[in-house]
Design an enzyme around this catalytic site. Structure first.
Site, PDB file in Angstrom:
ATOM      1  N   MET A   1       9.471   5.281   4.625  1.00  0.00           N
ATOM      2  CA  MET A   1       9.456   3.610   4.490  1.00  0.00           C
ATOM      3  C   MET A   1      10.446   3.598   3.417  1.00  0.00           C
ATOM      4  O   MET A   1      11.173   2.594   3.607  1.00  0.00           O
ATOM      5  CB  MET A   1       8.178   2.984   3.896  1.00  0.00           C
ATOM      6  CG  MET A   1       6.875   3.301   4.691  1.00  0.00           C
ATOM      7  SD  MET A   1       7.193   1.786   5.958  1.00  0.00           S
ATOM      8  CE  MET A   1       7.163   0.217   5.301  1.00  0.00           C
ATOM      9  N   GLU A   2      10.888   4.247   2.947  1.00  0.00           N
ATOM     10  CA  GLU A   2      11.577   4.269   1.201  1.00  0.00           C
ATOM     11  C   GLU A   2      13.560   4.037   3.167  1.00  0.00           C
ATOM     12  O   GLU A   2      13.907   3.474   2.411  1.00  0.00           O
ATOM     13  CB  GLU A   2      11.706   5.503   0.514  1.00  0.00           C
ATOM     14  CG  GLU A   2      10.924   5.422  -0.432  1.00  0.00           C
ATOM     15  CD  GLU A   2       9.857   5.324   0.446  1.00  0.00           C
ATOM     16  OE1 GLU A   2       8.572   5.437  -0.365  1.00  0.00           O
ATOM     17  OE2 GLU A   2       9.114   6.032   0.884  1.00  0.00           O
TER      18      GLU A   2
ATOM     19  N   LEU B   1       0.991  -1.173   0.278  1.00  0.00           N
ATOM     20  CA  LEU B   1       0.028  -0.366   0.325  1.00  0.00           C
ATOM     21  C   LEU B   1       0.938   1.519  -0.076  1.00  0.00           C
ATOM     22  O   LEU B   1       0.650   2.141   0.308  1.00  0.00           O
ATOM     23  CB  LEU B   1      -0.867  -0.077   1.133  1.00  0.00           C
ATOM     24  CG  LEU B   1      -1.586  -1.054   1.371  1.00  0.00           C
ATOM     25  CD1 LEU B   1      -3.084  -1.209   2.446  1.00  0.00           C
ATOM     26  CD2 LEU B   1      -2.651  -0.754  -0.446  1.00  0.00           C
ATOM     27  N   CYS B   2       2.056   0.818  -0.392  1.00  0.00           N
ATOM     28  CA  CYS B   2       2.974   2.501  -0.297  1.00  0.00           C
ATOM     29  C   CYS B   2       2.985   3.611  -1.742  1.00  0.00           C
ATOM     30  O   CYS B   2       2.591   2.287  -2.490  1.00  0.00           O
ATOM     31  CB  CYS B   2       4.460   1.722  -0.538  1.00  0.00           C
ATOM     32  SG  CYS B   2       4.755   1.719   1.558  1.00  0.00           S
ATOM     33  N   HIS B   3       2.663   4.052  -1.981  1.00  0.00           N
ATOM     34  CA  HIS B   3       3.093   4.929  -2.842  1.00  0.00           C
ATOM     35  C   HIS B   3       3.902   4.260  -4.000  1.00  0.00           C
ATOM     36  O   HIS B   3       5.240   4.760  -2.844  1.00  0.00           O
ATOM     37  CB  HIS B   3       2.830   6.846  -2.793  1.00  0.00           C
ATOM     38  CG  HIS B   3       1.163   6.903  -2.409  1.00  0.00           C
ATOM     39  ND1 HIS B   3       0.912   6.393  -0.877  1.00  0.00           N
ATOM     40  CD2 HIS B   3       0.222   6.971  -2.996  1.00  0.00           C
ATOM     41  CE1 HIS B   3      -0.636   7.043  -0.888  1.00  0.00           C
ATOM     42  NE2 HIS B   3      -1.469   6.931  -2.046  1.00  0.00           N
TER      43      HIS B   3
ATOM     44  N   ASP C   1      23.629 -11.805   4.426  1.00  0.00           N
ATOM     45  CA  ASP C   1      24.232 -13.113   2.507  1.00  0.00           C
ATOM     46  C   ASP C   1      25.505 -12.562   2.362  1.00  0.00           C
ATOM     47  O   ASP C   1      25.612 -13.959   2.195  1.00  0.00           O
ATOM     48  CB  ASP C   1      23.302 -12.165   1.488  1.00  0.00           C
ATOM     49  CG  ASP C   1      23.486 -13.138   0.688  1.00  0.00           C
ATOM     50  OD1 ASP C   1      23.374 -14.168   0.835  1.00  0.00           O
ATOM     51  OD2 ASP C   1      23.895 -12.362  -0.703  1.00  0.00           O
TER      52      ASP C   1
END
Length: 229
Positions: free
Chosen positions: A183-184, A145-147, A198
């Protein structure tokens, strides 16, 4: 009257300076606001507690929010309780920034290998930095739901911490637009941290990624915010 509503009514008395002149017991005969009427918002007053089930009830926990439109509701949940993407078109474009952090605890053995750049996969910190920047640019594809945001800047910094044999990661994202970049920034540090794991997992499976969090943000309707320790 349910005991929970009695407590809410008493709190409202403290806020507004006391009950109506007729008192709560006579509220059914008075146009004054009563606990029964408070929990049937958007409908006719209830004739008594037994009628509350026929009206749209509001829990005591949400009563003040319903009455006074207090901010704090989940914007990604619609009126029917279903997930939704927020329409940001009415918002004004502003300069927005966000800074997030993360820690990857390596342990002494792996930390020494990273410090000496002796891992088989190569330069851990440089690869993780590029991965974090790439991750920030793909946030809208990862979080449903992020733009999709046109980022003007992404910076990821990884620092070896000799005190606890860890890598401290700091990520910053910025844009000029209608929605924030929190969020970014958090995606940037998360992807960078996963990349560190990793790159190092052949040397140890005991590596721990922790403390992914927003540190500060600017811009938008809510303005500036920073974490207070």
């Amino acid at each position: 009257m349910p005991l929970a509503l009695v407590g809410v009514w008493e709190e409202l008395e403290d806020i507004f300076g006391g009950p109506p002149a007729s008192g709560p017991s006579n509220s059914s005969a008075s146009p004054s606001l009563s606990p029964e009427n408070l929990v049937t918002l958007g409908g006719p007053p209830a004739s008594g507690p037994s009628d509350l089930s026929a009206s749209r009830s509001v829990s005591p926990e949400n009563l003040v929010t319903e009455l006074f439109d207090v901010p704090g509701k989940l914007t990604h949940v619609g009126s029917q309780g279903k997930a939704q993407m927020v329409d940001v078109s009415p918002k004004v474009d502003t300069k927005r920034t966000a800074v997030a952090s993360c820690k990857v605890i390596l342990g002494k053995k792996v930390f020494d290998l990273v410090s000496a750049n002796q891992l088989a996969k190569g330069d851990v910190l440089s690869v993780a930095k590029i991965a974090g920047i790439t991750g920030a640019k793909h946030t809208g594809n990862l979080i449903p739901l992020c733009h999709n945001i046109c980022l003007s800047h992404v910076h990821v910094d990884l620092t070896l911490n000799h005190g606890d044999y860890s890598v401290d990661i700091l990520g910053e994202a910025s844009t000029t637009g209608k929605t924030g970049v929190e969020m970014e920034a958090m995606t940037a540090v998360t992807v960078a941290g996963l990349t560190v794991y990793d790159m190092c997992k052949a040397a140890s499976k005991n590596i721990e990624m922790t403390n992914v969090r927003l540190e500060r943000k600017t811009g938008g309707k809510s303005g500036e915010w920073s974490r207070k320790e």
